[in-house]
Structure formats: C-alpha cells, structure tokens
Write a protein that holds these residues in place. Structure first.
Motif, PDB file in Angstrom:
ATOM      1  N   ALA A  62      55.168  37.468   6.793  1.00 31.03           N
ATOM      2  CA  ALA A  62      54.725  38.277   7.927  1.00 31.03           C
ATOM      3  C   ALA A  62      53.203  38.282   8.029  1.00 31.03           C
ATOM      4  O   ALA A  62      52.630  38.182   9.133  1.00 31.03           O
ATOM      5  N   GLN A  87      51.031  36.904  11.097  1.00 25.87           N
ATOM      6  CA  GLN A  87      50.021  37.739  11.736  1.00 25.87           C
ATOM      7  C   GLN A  87      48.672  37.016  11.797  1.00 25.87           C
ATOM      8  O   GLN A  87      47.961  37.058  12.816  1.00 25.87           O
ATOM      9  N   LEU A 127      54.673  34.518  17.573  1.00 25.21           N
ATOM     10  CA  LEU A 127      55.312  35.836  17.628  1.00 25.21           C
ATOM     11  C   LEU A 127      56.828  35.710  17.741  1.00 25.21           C
ATOM     12  O   LEU A 127      57.579  36.391  17.027  1.00 25.21           O
ATOM     13  N   ALA A 153      58.376  34.361  14.424  1.00 20.68           N
ATOM     14  CA  ALA A 153      58.368  35.380  13.382  1.00 20.68           C
ATOM     15  C   ALA A 153      59.507  36.366  13.590  1.00 20.68           C
ATOM     16  O   ALA A 153      60.215  36.729  12.643  1.00 20.68           O
ATOM     17  N   LEU A 198      56.292  41.624  12.816  1.00 21.51           N
ATOM     18  CA  LEU A 198      55.023  41.256  13.429  1.00 21.51           C
ATOM     19  C   LEU A 198      54.880  42.082  14.699  1.00 21.51           C
ATOM     20  O   LEU A 198      55.487  41.772  15.726  1.00 21.51           O
TER      21      LEU A 198
END
Length: 383
Positions: A248, A252, A271, A274, A281
């Motif tokens: 994560a 990020q 994004l 994830a 996130l």
C-alpha cells in the motif's frame, strides 16, 4: 465393500496410480485374448526356484474379472491417498518395491509352507501395502465406501484406520482358522507389513506431510494440526499484514509520483490496481482534486467521473463545484440525465455564488427536459 474416495489432504495428482491401473487392465485383456502366455513369467510359481521376472510381472496378472476389478478399486482409492502424499515417482518406487519384495519372499518361503499350491498372482499384496501406508499416514481420515448387499447398493463413511484394521484383522483370523490354506491372506499380511514399515520410515524421514494426523500422533494423543495451523495462520496473517502495508505504501508513493509529474492516467491506473488488490489507498482531498483536474485537462471526462463521485462521498462539505461538474459530465458525456438531475437537485436550496448557481440551474433544467422527453438512462449504477 468398495472404498472409492478419501478426504485426506493430497499434494500430488494420481498419475502413477492411473498408469498402474491401465497396465493391470491391459495385461489382463492381453491374457484373456491369449496375446501373452501367462506361464512365461506372469505367474508366481512355487517350487521351481527363484524367478525375478515373476516377482515383477505376477503382480500385474489377475485370475478373473472380479479379482481385477476389486483390486483396481482398492488400488485407485489407496493409491490416491499414498501417491497424493508421495508424488508419482516415489509412489511408483514404493509400490513396485513392495510388489517385488513380497513376491520374492513369498516365492522363497511359501513352497515350504504350502507345497500343494502351484502358483499365485495378483496385485493384492502390494495394494495391502498401500492400505497399511494410508493407515499410517491418514488413520482418522474418512473413506467413502460402497456396499452392495443383496443387489442393493448403499454407502457409508469409515475411517481409514478402522477400514484397514477390519481387512487386516479378517486376514489374521483366516490365517488362524485355515492355516496354510489361507495363502491369499498370508500374502496380504506380508504386503501390509512391508507397507507399514515403508510408511513409518517415510514418515520419520519427513518425506510425506500428514498435517499431524498420522498414526503416531493419533496414538500419542497429540494429533491434529489445529494448533500448528493456528500458529502458521497467525504468522502468515502477520506477514500478510506487513506485506499489504508495504504494498500500500508503494502504491501510494507511485500514485503521488504520477500526480507530481503530470500523468493522471497512470495515477488513476495505480489507484485502481491497488484497490483491485484490496490495498488501502485513500488519497486525500487535495490529491483527488489534483487527479480530477489532470484527467479533465486531458478531456478524460468519463475517467474523472468516479473520482469526483468518491470525493463527494468522502468530502461532501464544500464540494459543490465538483458536484455540479460531475452533473455536467453525467449529462453531456455519460448520457445519464437522471443522475445529473439528482446531483444538482440535492443542492437546489443551497446558497451558491451566482456563477455556480446559474450552472446548477442550467444542468437541472436540461436534465429535467431530457427526462420529460423520454431520454433513456443508458448506464447502470456503476460509474
């Protein structure tokens, strides 16, 4: 009784088991059609000396279709368990080792015990070795057994240990009752003894994984992998949490980097990936606004819509401009007049600056007109 499956945990496919069954069937058919001469090494003869070829071939010959089918059912079920833990080549080596070793001892010893028996044949001894091995490795796992009684079939569940004890016990009884006349039972017991010895050795060497449900663990009262599994699960969970946290953080970092260098598409893709991997996130409000702005600069209106929806959900206060912009995208780009109407209708009584109020009222009016004209919403609830 025909055991046909077992719930023991298996790690390998029954490749060698299938091959052995096929070889037994082919050999039997060839013998019936007189394609091979069964007297040329396919019978384990008594009183004619030692013949290594017979040690290998006689376990693949059977005296009738019932003999063959019964043995093949047992070979499938217990081969499934033992090969499932050993793998094909170890299983094949153990099976042939039991078959050849038992045949050699039988041919050397039994002519003195049963001088009137001319020969024996069949895979029963080797299969009893597999039964004993399964009993060592999975004694409390459940077998599914088919029974045909008076032409009526029914099934029941029984542990491998109880099933093995029943058959071995019956053979012991037969040997006591019939003495030298119970040659078949004696060969079964020889095979079972060899299989038990092989099973114990392989277990002690750690060749097989029995999940702490092996016979030694059961007899000692420490059987069951619950505690070990719990420890492993706890360790795995801890490692997994740490791994997910690291992933994560990496996601990020990439997300922020893509925003910084002006690549909103890559930031959005990071994004989405994830979240698809269940990584946490959650960009802050500023990052979401920056992502929306970047996507809209590149005229990626549809891509920006779910980002704007997320911002409205997580940061509803002070997001009227984003709400109106999302309504415009729904109206113009996504052909969703109802959704556009709902978005602006929710703030129709809110005091807005004149320019925003005019945009809100225009979107509301156009959406209302399209709906009254029968405009069909072409999308579902998904953005």
């Amino acid at each position: 009784m025909f055991p046909y499956t077992c719930d023991a945990l298996l790690y390998h496919l029954p490749i060698a088991t299938g091959v052995l069954i096929a070889v037994n069937i082919v050999a039997f058919v060839a013998a019936v059609q007189e394609k091979i001469d069964v007297h040329s090494g396919w019978l384990l003869e008594y009183g004619t000396g030692l013949h290594p070829v017979q040690w290998l071939l006689s376990p693949f010959m059977h005296g009738g279709i019932e003999h063959l089918l019964g043995n093949m059912v047992f070979l499938w079920t217990f081969g499934l368990v033992t090969e499932g833990k050993l793998g094909w080549w170890r299983f094949l080596a153990v099976y042939l080792g039991i078959a050849v070793g038992q045949s050699a001892l039988e041919q050397a010893i039994f002519p003195m015990i049963a001088p009137d028996v001319p020969f024996t044949l069949g895979a029963s001894a080797a299969i009893f070795g597999l039964v004993a091995m399964a009993c060592i490795w999975a004694p409390i796992n459940q077998l599914s057994v088919l029974v045909i009684f008076m032409l009526r079939p029914f099934t029941f569940e029984v542990s491998v240990g109880v099933f093995a004890a029943l058959y071995v016990g019956l053979d012991i009884v037969y040997c006591f009752i019939f003495g030298t006349g119970a040659i078949g039972s004696a060969t079964h017991l020889m095979g079972a003894a060899m299989g038990a010895a092989a099973g114990l050795v392989l277990l002690k060497l750690g060749v097989v994984e029995c999940e702490d449900y092996d016979l030694l663990s059961v007899l000692s009262g420490t059987y069951g992998s619950d505690k070990r599994k719990k420890r492993e699960e706890e360790n795995y969970s801890k490692q997994r949490v740490e791994q997910v946290a690291d992933q994560a953080l990496e996601a990020q970092r990439k997300f922020a980097a893509y925003l910084k260098i002006g690549q909103p598409q890559q930031a959005l893709l990071t994004l989405q990936r994830a979240r698809h991997r269940n990584l946490r996130l959650d960009p802050d409000r500023g990052e979401l606004l920056e992502l929306i702005s970047g996507l809209q600069k590149e005229k990626l209106w549809a891509d920006s819509a779910p980002v704007m929806a997320e911002l409205l959900k997580r940061f509803p206060e002070g997001s009227h401009t984003v709400r109106i912009k999302l309504a415009q995208v729904c109206l113009v780009e996504l052909s969703q007049p109802q959704r556009a109407f709902d978005l602006v209708d929710a703030i129709r009584s809110v005091q807005l600056p004149p320019q925003l109020a005019a945009a809100r009222d225009k979107v509301r009016a156009v959406a209302q007109r399209q709906l009254s004209e029968g405009e069909v919403e072409i999308d579902d609830a998904a953005w």
